[in-house]
Design a protein around this motif. Structure first.
Motif, PDB file in Angstrom:
ATOM      1  N   GLY A  32       0.790  -1.228   0.000  1.00  0.00           N
ATOM      2  CA  GLY A  32       0.000   0.000   0.000  1.00  0.00           C
ATOM      3  C   GLY A  32       0.815   1.267   0.000  1.00  0.00           C
ATOM      4  N   ASP A  33       2.104   1.192   0.299  1.00  0.00           N
ATOM      5  CA  ASP A  33       2.949   2.383   0.268  1.00  0.00           C
ATOM      6  C   ASP A  33       3.143   2.867  -1.168  1.00  0.00           C
ATOM      7  N   THR A  34       3.361   4.171  -1.299  1.00  0.00           N
ATOM      8  CA  THR A  34       3.846   4.741  -2.550  1.00  0.00           C
ATOM      9  C   THR A  34       5.312   5.083  -2.351  1.00  0.00           C
ATOM     10  N   VAL A  35       6.171   4.517  -3.214  1.00  0.00           N
ATOM     11  CA  VAL A  35       7.615   4.732  -3.128  1.00  0.00           C
ATOM     12  C   VAL A  35       8.049   5.550  -4.338  1.00  0.00           C
ATOM     13  N   VAL A  36       8.592   6.735  -4.100  1.00  0.00           N
ATOM     14  CA  VAL A  36       9.095   7.594  -5.176  1.00  0.00           C
ATOM     15  C   VAL A  36      10.588   7.345  -5.324  1.00  0.00           C
ATOM     16  N   ILE A  37      11.004   7.036  -6.553  1.00  0.00           N
ATOM     17  CA  ILE A  37      12.379   6.617  -6.820  1.00  0.00           C
ATOM     18  C   ILE A  37      12.999   7.575  -7.840  1.00  0.00           C
ATOM     19  N   SER A  38      13.931   8.408  -7.389  1.00  0.00           N
ATOM     20  CA  SER A  38      14.628   9.334  -8.289  1.00  0.00           C
ATOM     21  C   SER A  38      15.704   8.589  -9.082  1.00  0.00           C
ATOM     22  N   ALA A  39      16.094   9.176 -10.225  1.00  0.00           N
ATOM     23  CA  ALA A  39      17.117   8.558 -11.086  1.00  0.00           C
ATOM     24  C   ALA A  39      16.789   7.089 -11.306  1.00  0.00           C
ATOM     25  N   ILE A  90      12.866  -0.275  -7.798  1.00  0.00           N
ATOM     26  CA  ILE A  90      11.556  -0.595  -8.370  1.00  0.00           C
ATOM     27  C   ILE A  90      11.194  -2.042  -8.055  1.00  0.00           C
ATOM     28  N   GLN A  91      12.136  -2.941  -8.265  1.00  0.00           N
ATOM     29  CA  GLN A  91      11.867  -4.359  -8.031  1.00  0.00           C
ATOM     30  C   GLN A  91      11.610  -4.645  -6.557  1.00  0.00           C
ATOM     31  N   ILE A  92      12.367  -4.018  -5.673  1.00  0.00           N
ATOM     32  CA  ILE A  92      12.187  -4.253  -4.237  1.00  0.00           C
ATOM     33  C   ILE A  92      10.875  -3.656  -3.752  1.00  0.00           C
ATOM     34  N   ALA A 107       4.370  -2.555  -2.668  1.00  0.00           N
ATOM     35  CA  ALA A 107       4.185  -1.105  -2.749  1.00  0.00           C
ATOM     36  C   ALA A 107       4.051  -0.670  -4.209  1.00  0.00           C
ATOM     37  N   LYS A 108       3.608   0.572  -4.410  1.00  0.00           N
ATOM     38  CA  LYS A 108       3.528   1.180  -5.735  1.00  0.00           C
ATOM     39  C   LYS A 108       4.835   1.924  -5.999  1.00  0.00           C
ATOM     40  N   ALA A 109       5.483   1.612  -7.118  1.00  0.00           N
ATOM     41  CA  ALA A 109       6.755   2.232  -7.475  1.00  0.00           C
ATOM     42  C   ALA A 109       6.528   3.368  -8.460  1.00  0.00           C
ATOM     43  N   VAL A 110       6.884   4.586  -8.057  1.00  0.00           N
ATOM     44  CA  VAL A 110       6.768   5.759  -8.923  1.00  0.00           C
ATOM     45  C   VAL A 110       8.184   6.169  -9.328  1.00  0.00           C
ATOM     46  N   ALA A 111       8.487   6.026 -10.608  1.00  0.00           N
ATOM     47  CA  ALA A 111       9.826   6.294 -11.116  1.00  0.00           C
ATOM     48  C   ALA A 111       9.952   7.730 -11.590  1.00  0.00           C
ATOM     49  N   LEU A 112      10.999   8.413 -11.162  1.00  0.00           N
ATOM     50  CA  LEU A 112      11.307   9.755 -11.650  1.00  0.00           C
ATOM     51  C   LEU A 112      12.464   9.671 -12.637  1.00  0.00           C
ATOM     52  N   THR A 113      12.312  10.347 -13.767  1.00  0.00           N
ATOM     53  CA  THR A 113      13.342  10.415 -14.783  1.00  0.00           C
ATOM     54  C   THR A 113      13.269  11.798 -15.417  1.00  0.00           C
ATOM     55  N   ARG A 114      14.350  12.281 -15.976  1.00  0.00           N
ATOM     56  CA  ARG A 114      14.399  13.693 -16.387  1.00  0.00           C
ATOM     57  C   ARG A 114      13.426  14.005 -17.514  1.00  0.00           C
ATOM     58  N   THR A 115      13.388  13.154 -18.542  1.00  0.00           N
ATOM     59  CA  THR A 115      12.486  13.379 -19.668  1.00  0.00           C
ATOM     60  C   THR A 115      11.647  12.123 -19.915  1.00  0.00           C
ATOM     61  N   SER A 116      10.766  12.203 -20.887  1.00  0.00           N
ATOM     62  CA  SER A 116       9.898  11.068 -21.208  1.00  0.00           C
ATOM     63  C   SER A 116      10.599   9.995 -22.034  1.00  0.00           C
ATOM     64  N   ALA A 117      11.846  10.214 -22.407  1.00  0.00           N
ATOM     65  CA  ALA A 117      12.527   9.302 -23.330  1.00  0.00           C
ATOM     66  C   ALA A 117      12.594   7.870 -22.810  1.00  0.00           C
ATOM     67  N   LYS A 118      12.692   7.707 -21.484  1.00  0.00           N
ATOM     68  CA  LYS A 118      12.842   6.369 -20.913  1.00  0.00           C
ATOM     69  C   LYS A 118      11.549   5.845 -20.277  1.00  0.00           C
ATOM     70  N   ARG A 119      10.436   6.534 -20.539  1.00  0.00           N
ATOM     71  CA  ARG A 119       9.171   6.170 -19.879  1.00  0.00           C
ATOM     72  C   ARG A 119       8.788   4.709 -20.139  1.00  0.00           C
ATOM     73  N   GLN A 120       8.761   4.300 -21.391  1.00  0.00           N
ATOM     74  CA  GLN A 120       8.316   2.941 -21.704  1.00  0.00           C
ATOM     75  C   GLN A 120       9.262   1.889 -21.137  1.00  0.00           C
ATOM     76  N   ALA A 172       7.910  -0.243 -13.128  1.00  0.00           N
ATOM     77  CA  ALA A 172       7.379   0.965 -12.494  1.00  0.00           C
ATOM     78  C   ALA A 172       5.871   1.044 -12.712  1.00  0.00           C
ATOM     79  N   ASP A 173       5.141   1.417 -11.656  1.00  0.00           N
ATOM     80  CA  ASP A 173       3.696   1.597 -11.784  1.00  0.00           C
ATOM     81  C   ASP A 173       3.362   2.914 -12.470  1.00  0.00           C
ATOM     82  N   GLU A 174       4.173   3.931 -12.188  1.00  0.00           N
ATOM     83  CA  GLU A 174       3.988   5.249 -12.791  1.00  0.00           C
ATOM     84  C   GLU A 174       5.363   5.828 -13.078  1.00  0.00           C
ATOM     85  N   VAL A 175       5.422   6.701 -14.097  1.00  0.00           N
ATOM     86  CA  VAL A 175       6.669   7.389 -14.441  1.00  0.00           C
ATOM     87  C   VAL A 175       6.384   8.883 -14.525  1.00  0.00           C
ATOM     88  N   ILE A 176       7.232   9.680 -13.882  1.00  0.00           N
ATOM     89  CA  ILE A 176       7.106  11.133 -13.919  1.00  0.00           C
ATOM     90  C   ILE A 176       8.380  11.715 -14.524  1.00  0.00           C
TER      91      ILE A 176
END
Length: 335
Positions: free
Chosen positions: A146-153, A163-165, A171-184, A191-195
């Motif tokens: 149930g946790d939301t985990v925000v993961i930079s870089a 993300i795997q852990i 938990a829900k893994a929210v991935a942060l990346t600089r641009t959308s290039a690596k979203r997919q 990753a459950d979500e990408v920002i």
């Protein structure tokens, strides 16, 4: 004689050399490893540039991660034996034990027999990333369903391990990346979500994803200006684990947010955990079990041959990778 990556002056990848050096002999509590693969880390780049927490003494060897076969042992190494396939947990002074050589010494407390499921390339990609993510998400933050985990870089090897852990913990893994290039690629990695931090309002997106609550766990190697945004996006009683500094600019912290949200901001480095046998053993067991279960799978972006070691450093600094950069050393690398 054997060869080792060294540099004789501070600088970029162009200062790296493959020097001939005498093959070392293990002393008490040491093993000699004939390398089959090296893992490359951001810390290697920082060390070469004189920006790491340990200052190089030139000519300096380098490298934290190696996988290979034990070629000789000193006294007091327990059950470790010649011919055994092993890898290392970064738990040593880099000035004493550089790992990017064809034949390297390692202290016995840092040497582990890697699971049979792994190739040498994967073994060289395992311990730094998974022990770091384990320390932040499991040991400190106690990540739970149930946790939301925000993961930079998030496209880094540690980010992908996180993300795997997080997913393994429910938990829900929210991935942060600089641009959308690596979203997919990040979505494909679990990753459950990408920002995209350069394209979106990070704090607003995290509030939307958590129905206004914010993230209970933040795992960040960036620091700098990003830290204020992550504090803004944190939930009440959140845990923020800072395990690196990719942005050396000053961080402006809203102390009122820290106070009213009762936030825990914790600095962490893998050596802290790895230096404590009572903490390292359960971490290694956790990673081993995750690998055997198939929940933890090292992601390798690219494998370079030994002769292209400087190109591997250039590729690392280009920031295009998703996963680990590995350098293959010697014959019969895959196993």
């Amino acid at each position: 004689m054997s060869r080792a990556v060294r540099f004789h002056e501070i600088g970029g990848p162009e200062v790296l050399r493959l020097d001939d050096v005498p093959e070392p002999k293990p002393g008490a509590g040491e093993v000699l490893i004939h390398a089959r693969a090296w893992g490359l880390n951001r810390a290697d780049s920082l060390f070469r540039q004189g920006l790491y927490s340990v200052a190089p003494v030139v000519p300096a060897g380098m490298g934290f991660e190696v996988a290979g076969v034990i070629a000789a042992v000193g006294d007091g190494v327990g059950e470790l034996r010649v011919g055994q396939a092993v890898s290392v947990v970064p738990n040593f002074n880099l000035l004493d034990y550089p790992m990017h050589g064809e034949a390297v010494l390692a202290p016995v407390h840092a040497v582990v027999a890697h699971p049979e499921e792994l190739s040498f390339e994967q073994a060289a990609s395992t311990w730094m990333q998974y022990i770091t993510a384990y320390g932040g998400l499991v040991e400190f933050a106690n990540t739970r369903p149930g946790d939301t985990v925000v993961i930079s870089a998030a496209s880094s090897s540690v980010g992908l391990a996180a993300i795997q852990i997080a997913r393994r913990a429910g938990a829900k893994a929210v991935a942060l990346t600089r641009t959308s290039a690596k979203r997919q690629q990040l979505l494909a990695a679990g990753a459950d979500e990408v920002i995209a931090t350069a394209e979106e309002d990070v704090a607003a997106r995290i509030r939307d994803l958590t129905e206004g609550r914010g993230a209970r766990v933040v795992f960040d190697p960036v620091g700098g200006a990003t830290l204020a945004t992550l504090i803004e996006a944190a939930a009440q009683d959140a845990v923020l684990v800072v395990y690196g500094v990719l942005d050396f600019s000053p961080a402006t912290v809203n102390v009122m947010d820290v106070l009213l949200k009762r936030l825990t901001i914790r600095g962490f480095g893998v050596a802290e955990l790895a230096a404590d046998p009572g903490r390292l053993a359960p971490a290694v067991d956790y990673v081993r079990k995750g690998i055997i279960d198939g929940d933890l799978v090292p992601v390798i972006d690219k494998v370079f041959p030994l002769e292209k070691f400087a190109d591997a450093h250039r590729y690392l600094e280009g920031n295009d990778q998703v996963g680990k950069i590995v350098i293959a050393v010697g014959p019969g690398v895959s196993r």
